[in-house]
Design a protein around this motif. Sequence first.
Motif, short mmCIF file in Angstrom:
data_model
loop_
_atom_site.label_atom_id
_atom_site.label_comp_id
_atom_site.label_asym_id
_atom_site.label_seq_id
_atom_site.Cartn_x
_atom_site.Cartn_y
_atom_site.Cartn_z
N SER A 7 0.84 -1.20 0.00
CA SER A 7 0.00 0.00 0.00
C SER A 7 0.87 1.25 0.00
O SER A 7 2.00 1.24 0.48
CB SER A 7 -0.90 0.00 1.24
OG SER A 7 -0.11 0.12 2.41
N VAL A 8 0.33 2.30 -0.57
CA VAL A 8 1.08 3.55 -0.66
C VAL A 8 0.15 4.73 -0.48
O VAL A 8 -1.01 4.71 -0.95
CB VAL A 8 1.84 3.64 -2.01
CG1 VAL A 8 0.87 3.62 -3.21
CG2 VAL A 8 2.72 4.88 -2.06
N GLY A 9 0.64 5.77 0.19
CA GLY A 9 -0.10 7.02 0.32
C GLY A 9 0.56 8.10 -0.51
O GLY A 9 1.76 8.35 -0.36
N THR A 31 -3.89 1.99 -3.06
CA THR A 31 -3.46 3.39 -3.16
C THR A 31 -4.36 4.32 -2.36
O THR A 31 -5.59 4.28 -2.49
CB THR A 31 -3.43 3.81 -4.64
OG1 THR A 31 -2.59 2.90 -5.37
CG2 THR A 31 -2.90 5.23 -4.80
N TYR A 32 -3.73 5.16 -1.56
CA TYR A 32 -4.41 6.18 -0.79
C TYR A 32 -3.92 7.55 -1.26
O TYR A 32 -2.76 7.67 -1.72
CB TYR A 32 -4.12 6.02 0.71
CG TYR A 32 -4.61 4.70 1.26
CD1 TYR A 32 -5.86 4.61 1.87
CD2 TYR A 32 -3.83 3.55 1.16
CE1 TYR A 32 -6.33 3.39 2.37
CE2 TYR A 32 -4.29 2.33 1.64
CZ TYR A 32 -5.53 2.25 2.25
OH TYR A 32 -5.99 1.06 2.73
N LEU A 63 -0.49 2.37 5.79
CA LEU A 63 0.44 2.62 4.69
C LEU A 63 1.76 1.87 4.85
O LEU A 63 2.37 1.87 5.91
CB LEU A 63 0.73 4.12 4.58
CG LEU A 63 -0.49 5.03 4.33
CD1 LEU A 63 -0.06 6.50 4.32
CD2 LEU A 63 -1.20 4.64 3.03
N VAL A 66 5.02 6.05 1.82
CA VAL A 66 4.41 7.35 1.56
C VAL A 66 5.24 8.05 0.50
O VAL A 66 6.48 7.93 0.49
CB VAL A 66 4.41 8.22 2.85
CG1 VAL A 66 3.91 9.63 2.55
CG2 VAL A 66 3.57 7.57 3.93
#
Lengths: 302, 302
Positions: A7-9, A31-32, A63, A66
Amino acid sequence: MTPKMNSVGVIGLGSMGYGVATSCIAAGLETYGSDIRPEVCARLIAEGAADASTSPAAFAGRLDAVILLVVSAAQCEEALFGEDGLAPKLRPGVPVVISATIAPADSRRLGARLAGMGLPMLDAPVSGGSIKAGKGQLTVMAAGAPETFDAVAPLLDAMAEKVYRTGTQIGDGAMVKTVHQLLAGVHIAVAAEAMALAARAGIPLELMYDVVTHSAGNSWMFADRMQHVLDGDYTPRSAVDIFVKDLGLVNATGDSLSFPLPLARKAYELFAKASEQGFGKLDDSAVIMNYVGSELPGTRDN
Amino acid sequence: MTPKMNSVGVIGLGSMGYGVATSCIAAGLETYGSDIRPEVCARLIAEGAADASTSPAAFAGRLDAVILLVVSAAQCEEALFGEDGLAPKLRPGVPVVISATIAPADSRRLGARLAGMGLPMLDAPVSGGSIKAGKGQLTVMAAGAPETFDAVAPLLDAMAEKVYRTGTQIGDGAMVKTVHQLLAGVHIAVAAEAMALAARAGIPLELMYDVVTHSAGNSWMFADRMQHVLDGDYTPRSAVDIFVKDLGLVNATGDSLSFPLPLARKAYELFAKASEQGFGKLDDSAVIMNYVGSELPGTRDN
């Protein structure tokens, strides 16, 4: 080994950040997104983001990585360490990728502060523009520890066509980008100077463009930006004010090294003057306003 | 119609002129040459020239066309109208091609004087360097009457890959070249500024070169000239002093139009200062001397 990043912000959903976020979605990452504009957050959710919000607090704990694609070092500070800052809310060891164009000194300061909180940083400026961002074809010039590169490999794969490893020392990525922006800024300004001279001398601009783009006088920026001048289209792809900022960073970097940068300083003056005259939000090719007075070439019947 | 051009005199057998002369020989033209250096004339005869001499008087009456590839407007004046000048010795109507890089005002003055003697002129600066000259692959940016273009078509075919017709007015070819040299000169100087900053900041120059040549900060001159810096090889392909002259012409042209050229003027200062410090005969990439002090990058163990 840390578990694989999933996951990535993406913090900052401007033309670059939004493109990186959609590239991450396309690559299958969870994805955020976060941006001060709620409507942009809503749009990203509609495009498949796991979540997006004006405050990243809600999803900070989920996350694995980032990336910051805000405009300035001050915005990086605010996003990470401000009142609603992200850094204290991240799980330990989560890598923070700083892709804003900032001065090497600012990059080092951010890196030290993150390190103090147990968060590794990748100093990773990008080049390529919003279209390449949306296609996952950016160029990244990054510095950091090899294990940080490894930890964010899925993110880099999603966003970049080419990743240059500029070293292990935080600040070196920003320095390479600074040198790059020195060239880019002077090339745009001198392209404008040359085309304005041709116009004044009565040389047809289409002919001048044709000669230059097929000869040793060409630059990537000349070919790209002077097409905007030929079209008389100053819709900002990248604005004059971006180069006021970026050449300002170049000059500050020169100052910090007591290093002379006569051409960069002169180009800075030209962008700053264009901005002061009210053209700051136009396409950076509008730096040609310094030479042609109040009338933009291409807006005339020529 | 004038009879087909079969013979040509090449005046000035420097790196460009010699290449054009051998291209003319290769194209089957009856080629004559003239240069102040007898040994160069002898070499051209050995390569198949019909004749070559320090004075073109002996073969002036046999020429169907003349091309001047000397260094300056003063040398053009001397070659055409000096004590042993060629112009009065040419048959009536023989076209004179001026390919030296000279100011538009000088081009117009030469054109008027030749016209007064019944000799049509082509204002035809070239770009491409000595290697392309020798391969008949130059770019020509030329102004003149359509019938003058027609009359020298065999010469243009022999020497050029691409001929831009910049207009019918003598001086417009020189103006296009002037604008081109503005870009070329500033691009070399800013390439040096950027690489010197990278060196000072401890960025490996090979890495910096790789990033720039694969990104939006690139220029034709950066890719070409900074390779010389990486190699530490300042053997002159084109010398610092050539850009002292050419950017001087650019500034004079700006002055004649009361036109501001801040970047060109700054770049001129850099080349002039490098020349004053004793580097005028080195490759123009040695303009980097302004930034690195007495030590040339590439000559160190890096």
